[in-house]
Motif scaffolding. Structure first.
Motif, PDB file in Angstrom:
ATOM      1  N   ARG A  86     -66.179 -70.743  41.260  1.00 43.89           N
ATOM      2  CA  ARG A  86     -67.208 -70.613  40.227  1.00 43.89           C
ATOM      3  C   ARG A  86     -67.789 -71.976  39.858  1.00 43.89           C
ATOM      4  O   ARG A  86     -68.990 -72.098  39.590  1.00 43.89           O
ATOM      5  N   LYS A  87     -66.948 -72.988  39.852  1.00 39.92           N
ATOM      6  CA  LYS A  87     -67.451 -74.340  39.590  1.00 39.92           C
ATOM      7  C   LYS A  87     -68.411 -74.775  40.689  1.00 39.92           C
ATOM      8  O   LYS A  87     -69.461 -75.377  40.413  1.00 39.92           O
ATOM      9  N   PHE A  88     -68.067 -74.474  41.939  1.00 38.76           N
ATOM     10  CA  PHE A  88     -68.954 -74.824  43.061  1.00 38.76           C
ATOM     11  C   PHE A  88     -70.312 -74.137  42.898  1.00 38.76           C
ATOM     12  O   PHE A  88     -71.365 -74.762  43.069  1.00 38.76           O
ATOM     13  N   LEU A  89     -70.301 -72.848  42.551  1.00 35.15           N
ATOM     14  CA  LEU A  89     -71.567 -72.120  42.426  1.00 35.15           C
ATOM     15  C   LEU A  89     -72.389 -72.592  41.244  1.00 35.15           C
ATOM     16  O   LEU A  89     -73.604 -72.350  41.199  1.00 35.15           O
ATOM     17  N   SER A  90     -71.771 -73.282  40.298  1.00 28.48           N
ATOM     18  CA  SER A  90     -72.530 -73.817  39.166  1.00 28.48           C
ATOM     19  C   SER A  90     -73.341 -75.055  39.543  1.00 28.48           C
ATOM     20  O   SER A  90     -74.255 -75.451  38.815  1.00 28.48           O
ATOM     21  N   LEU A  91     -73.009 -75.669  40.694  1.00 27.12           N
ATOM     22  CA  LEU A  91     -73.736 -76.864  41.137  1.00 27.12           C
ATOM     23  C   LEU A  91     -75.110 -76.474  41.671  1.00 27.12           C
ATOM     24  O   LEU A  91     -75.242 -75.494  42.400  1.00 27.12           O
ATOM     25  N   GLN A  92     -76.119 -77.257  41.336  1.00 26.55           N
ATOM     26  CA  GLN A  92     -77.486 -76.944  41.725  1.00 26.55           C
ATOM     27  C   GLN A  92     -78.144 -78.027  42.573  1.00 26.55           C
ATOM     28  O   GLN A  92     -79.003 -77.729  43.405  1.00 26.55           O
ATOM     29  N   GLN A  93     -77.757 -79.276  42.396  1.00 23.48           N
ATOM     30  CA  GLN A  93     -78.466 -80.388  43.004  1.00 23.48           C
ATOM     31  C   GLN A  93     -77.678 -81.023  44.146  1.00 23.48           C
ATOM     32  O   GLN A  93     -76.453 -80.908  44.211  1.00 23.48           O
ATOM     33  N   GLY A  94     -78.404 -81.693  45.035  1.00 29.00           N
ATOM     34  CA  GLY A  94     -77.790 -82.474  46.100  1.00 29.00           C
ATOM     35  C   GLY A  94     -77.585 -81.739  47.401  1.00 29.00           C
ATOM     36  O   GLY A  94     -77.164 -82.338  48.397  1.00 29.00           O
ATOM     37  N   PHE A  95     -77.876 -80.431  47.434  1.00 30.20           N
ATOM     38  CA  PHE A  95     -77.703 -79.639  48.648  1.00 30.20           C
ATOM     39  C   PHE A  95     -79.015 -79.564  49.430  1.00 30.20           C
ATOM     40  O   PHE A  95     -80.098 -79.782  48.881  1.00 30.20           O
ATOM     41  N   ASN A  96     -78.913 -79.238  50.702  1.00 29.61           N
ATOM     42  CA  ASN A  96     -80.121 -79.104  51.517  1.00 29.61           C
ATOM     43  C   ASN A  96     -81.039 -77.995  51.021  1.00 29.61           C
ATOM     44  O   ASN A  96     -82.252 -78.062  51.206  1.00 29.61           O
ATOM     45  N   GLU A  97     -80.465 -76.973  50.417  1.00 27.48           N
ATOM     46  CA  GLU A  97     -81.262 -75.821  49.991  1.00 27.48           C
ATOM     47  C   GLU A  97     -81.586 -75.834  48.500  1.00 27.48           C
ATOM     48  O   GLU A  97     -82.142 -74.852  47.974  1.00 27.48           O
ATOM     49  N   SER A  98     -81.232 -76.897  47.800  1.00 29.21           N
ATOM     50  CA  SER A  98     -81.471 -76.953  46.354  1.00 29.21           C
ATOM     51  C   SER A  98     -82.927 -76.643  46.041  1.00 29.21           C
ATOM     52  O   SER A  98     -83.844 -77.178  46.677  1.00 29.21           O
ATOM     53  N   GLY A  99     -83.124 -75.750  45.069  1.00 26.35           N
ATOM     54  CA  GLY A  99     -84.479 -75.395  44.654  1.00 26.35           C
ATOM     55  C   GLY A  99     -85.081 -74.227  45.389  1.00 26.35           C
ATOM     56  O   GLY A  99     -86.134 -73.723  44.990  1.00 26.35           O
ATOM     57  N   THR A 100     -84.448 -73.741  46.457  1.00 24.78           N
ATOM     58  CA  THR A 100     -84.975 -72.573  47.173  1.00 24.78           C
ATOM     59  C   THR A 100     -84.564 -71.299  46.434  1.00 24.78           C
ATOM     60  O   THR A 100     -83.571 -71.274  45.707  1.00 24.78           O
ATOM     61  N   SER A 101     -85.322 -70.232  46.638  1.00 31.12           N
ATOM     62  CA  SER A 101     -85.153 -69.029  45.823  1.00 31.12           C
ATOM     63  C   SER A 101     -83.806 -68.351  46.016  1.00 31.12           C
ATOM     64  O   SER A 101     -83.289 -67.733  45.086  1.00 31.12           O
ATOM     65  N   ALA A 102     -83.219 -68.438  47.197  1.00 34.99           N
ATOM     66  CA  ALA A 102     -81.963 -67.734  47.462  1.00 34.99           C
ATOM     67  C   ALA A 102     -80.743 -68.633  47.363  1.00 34.99           C
ATOM     68  O   ALA A 102     -79.624 -68.171  47.594  1.00 34.99           O
ATOM     69  N   PHE A 103     -80.946 -69.903  46.993  1.00 32.91           N
ATOM     70  CA  PHE A 103     -79.807 -70.821  46.934  1.00 32.91           C
ATOM     71  C   PHE A 103     -78.792 -70.353  45.885  1.00 32.91           C
ATOM     72  O   PHE A 103     -77.589 -70.321  46.130  1.00 32.91           O
ATOM     73  N   ARG A 104     -79.292 -69.970  44.702  1.00 31.64           N
ATOM     74  CA  ARG A 104     -78.447 -69.381  43.666  1.00 31.64           C
ATOM     75  C   ARG A 104     -79.141 -68.133  43.131  1.00 31.64           C
ATOM     76  O   ARG A 104     -80.368 -68.122  42.964  1.00 31.64           O
ATOM     77  N   TRP A 105     -78.380 -67.085  42.834  1.00 30.94           N
ATOM     78  CA  TRP A 105     -78.989 -65.849  42.371  1.00 30.94           C
ATOM     79  C   TRP A 105     -78.023 -65.061  41.487  1.00 30.94           C
ATOM     80  O   TRP A 105     -76.809 -65.247  41.541  1.00 30.94           O
TER      81      TRP A 105
END
Length: 522
Positions: free
Chosen positions: A359-378
């Motif tokens: 759950r902590k990992f899924l709370s991260l939003q920045q620094g990934f290749n897909e950050s900001g894309t619509s399906a990165f977090r949902w």
């Protein structure tokens, strides 16, 4: 010259590049562009020559017929049988994907049962029709399996009074063709199925029987022309050049490794997401065509064998090992990789099998290749009644003994892998637990876009469980290349070779020649 430097030079001069076709590039693939034609008696196929005319050749009543026309329509009529006919198959297993179906087929073979893999909608393993060829033999096999404790195999039986007959309509004339072959001027034919979008194909088209009592329209097309109908649909044509080149290599590798998928139907690949999306050359574009040409004949290998070149839209920040999604032997190059250009998470120190760590990992939003894309977090939610309907339909399709449950009580994630993927989710019903494994979870329920999620219970005004919120990341299975991730790496200046080495560790790009093993079995 190294392959990395070769690719760089090819991309730099791609607009002027002319490559002599190799024997491999000219190898004709057999792609089922329309599957199970005749499954519905309202099915219609329109064939049009974009330029010039169509050449139609077929047999009718034992006589060869050749026609030159601009337009033809394939319709259906019911052909009565002289006497009722039993159409039957013994289904040993029902699966969401070919990969797991093939692993299931090997397990049945190890038990001494001859099998074949088919796809009448979902993937299935059948008792080999040529071996278990009579109702008595099939029923004896099913009884033996039941006696040995196997409760998932089931029989599908249908007594047919008639079979679908293809009718070829050319103007006012009607023909009853057998084994129809269609070619167009310039080797181009436009096909429209059931009034949906039309697509233009190069090569020849062949209408042939399939394993389900219906028909397939098969495009025989060269490998490189096939890629011209895949790459623009599998990756955005406006993507960075290095990402498109990487996609072209992966798509070529995937096609050549997977030619065995539709052996039961006498073709090799389909044109849908069950293989790779293939829609002919109508929207073939300069940028994707140049990427295909610049990587001509290049494939991705591991120990001189084509890799299982799986890819998905979005990984959610970590790629999935093969065995987290499918059954079968692990692929050493499909492993868990943090999908980021830098160090954002230490998977060795913080494996995602622990629920709170995940759950902590899924709370991260920045620094990934897909950050900001619509399906990165949902986040997606559903009521218990809606989830029960999803599950009931899934269990019914797969012949599960608990398909007739009345009430879904709870969902529980039982096991999660170090990459965070769900390995088992238990659905508690009034008939007991239906255990869902790996990718079955995504097939069984509507909300999850991947198996990289956790559950938050929803309650009603009285505090009773009323549903769940699915909180997750990624879209698709998550194994291998992330298409959105490759965009970011390409924008950072990564070469196609470096992108593919990142998503498929330990692999090598090389020319496809006789020294490369297409598929050695797993």
């Amino acid at each position: 010259m190294g392959i990395s430097r070769t690719l760089g030079l090819m991309l730099a001069v791609a607009s002027a590049l002319v490559i002599a076709p190799s024997a491999v590039a000219e190898r004709l693939l057999k792609v089922g562009i329309v599957q199970r034609f005749g499954e519905a008696d309202t099915d219609v196929l329109e064939l049009v020559a974009p330029n010039g005319s169509l050449s139609l050749t077929f047999e009718q009543g034992g006589e060869a017929v050749s026609l030159q026309v601009n337009t033809a329509v394939l319709e259906l009529a019911a052909q009565p049988l002289p006497e009722p006919q039993l159409f039957e198959r013994l289904v040993l297993g029902d699966y969401a994907t070919f990969e797991t179906a093939e692993a299931g087929a090997r397990e049945w073979e190890a038990r001494g049962i001859d099998v074949e893999v088919a796809q009448p909608g979902r993937w299935q393993v059948w008792a080999q029709r040529d071996v278990y060829s009579t109702p008595l033999v099939r029923r004896q096999l099913l009884k033996n399996l039941r006696d040995r404790g196997y409760d998932l195999p089931f029989m599908i039986s249908e007594v047919q009074q008639s079979v679908p007959q293809v009718v070829l309509a050319v103007g006012a004339d009607r023909y009853l063709p057998e084994q129809l072959t269609v070619t167009g001027a310039g080797d181009r034919v436009r096909v429209r199925a059931n009034a949906e979008d039309a697509y233009t194909y190069v090569g020849s088209l062949h209408l042939q029987p399939d394993a389900y009592g219906s028909f397939a329209l098969v495009n025989r097309v060269s490998l490189e022309d096939y890629l011209r109908g895949v790459v623009p649909y599998e990756i955005a044509p406006g993507a960075p050049a290095a990402a498109i080149a990487a996609q072209a290599i992966v798509a070529r590798t995937y096609a050549m490794r997977n030619l065995r998928r539709f052996a039961a139907d006498d073709y090799e690949l389909c044109a849908t997401v069950h293989c790779q999306v293939y829609r002919g050359v109508r929207v073939a574009r300069g940028q994707t065509d140049r990427a295909i040409a610049s990587t001509s004949n290049l494939v991705l290998t591991y120990d001189s064998e084509l890799v299982d070149a799986l890819y998905s839209s979005t990984t959610g920040g970590i790629t999935a090992p093969f065995s987290d999604i499918w059954d079968g032997d692990p692929r050493p190059y499909l492993r868990a990789v943090i999908d980021a250009p830098g160090q954002v998470w230490d998977l060795q120190q913080l494996p995602l099998s622990d629920e709170q760590t995940f759950r902590k990992f899924l709370s991260l939003q920045q620094g990934f290749n897909e950050s900001g894309t619509s399906a990165f977090r949902w986040r997606r939610q559903s009521s218990l009644d809606e989830l029960a309907g999803d599950l009931r339909r899934y269990l019914d399709r797969s012949g599960h003994p608990k398909a007739n449950f009345a009430r879904l009580k709870t969902l529980e994630i039982v096991e999660r892998s170090p990459s965070g993927r769900i390995l088992q989710l238990d659905a508690l019903t009034d008939l007991g637990i239906a255990a869902l494994r790996k990718n079955e979870v995504r097939s069984a329920f509507g909300p999850p876009r991947s198996t990289l999620f956790y559950l938050e219970p929803l309650t009603d005004s009285s505090g009773a469980l009323s549903g769940y919120t699915f909180v997750g990341g990624g879209f698709g299975h998550g194994a291998g290349l992330s298409q959105y991730g490759s965009y970011n790496l390409a924008r950072l200046g990564w070469s196609p070779e470096r992108i593919l080495a990142f998503y498929y560790p330990g692999t090598k790009i090389r020319p496809l020649d006789e020294s490369v093993v297409l598929y050695g079995g797993d």
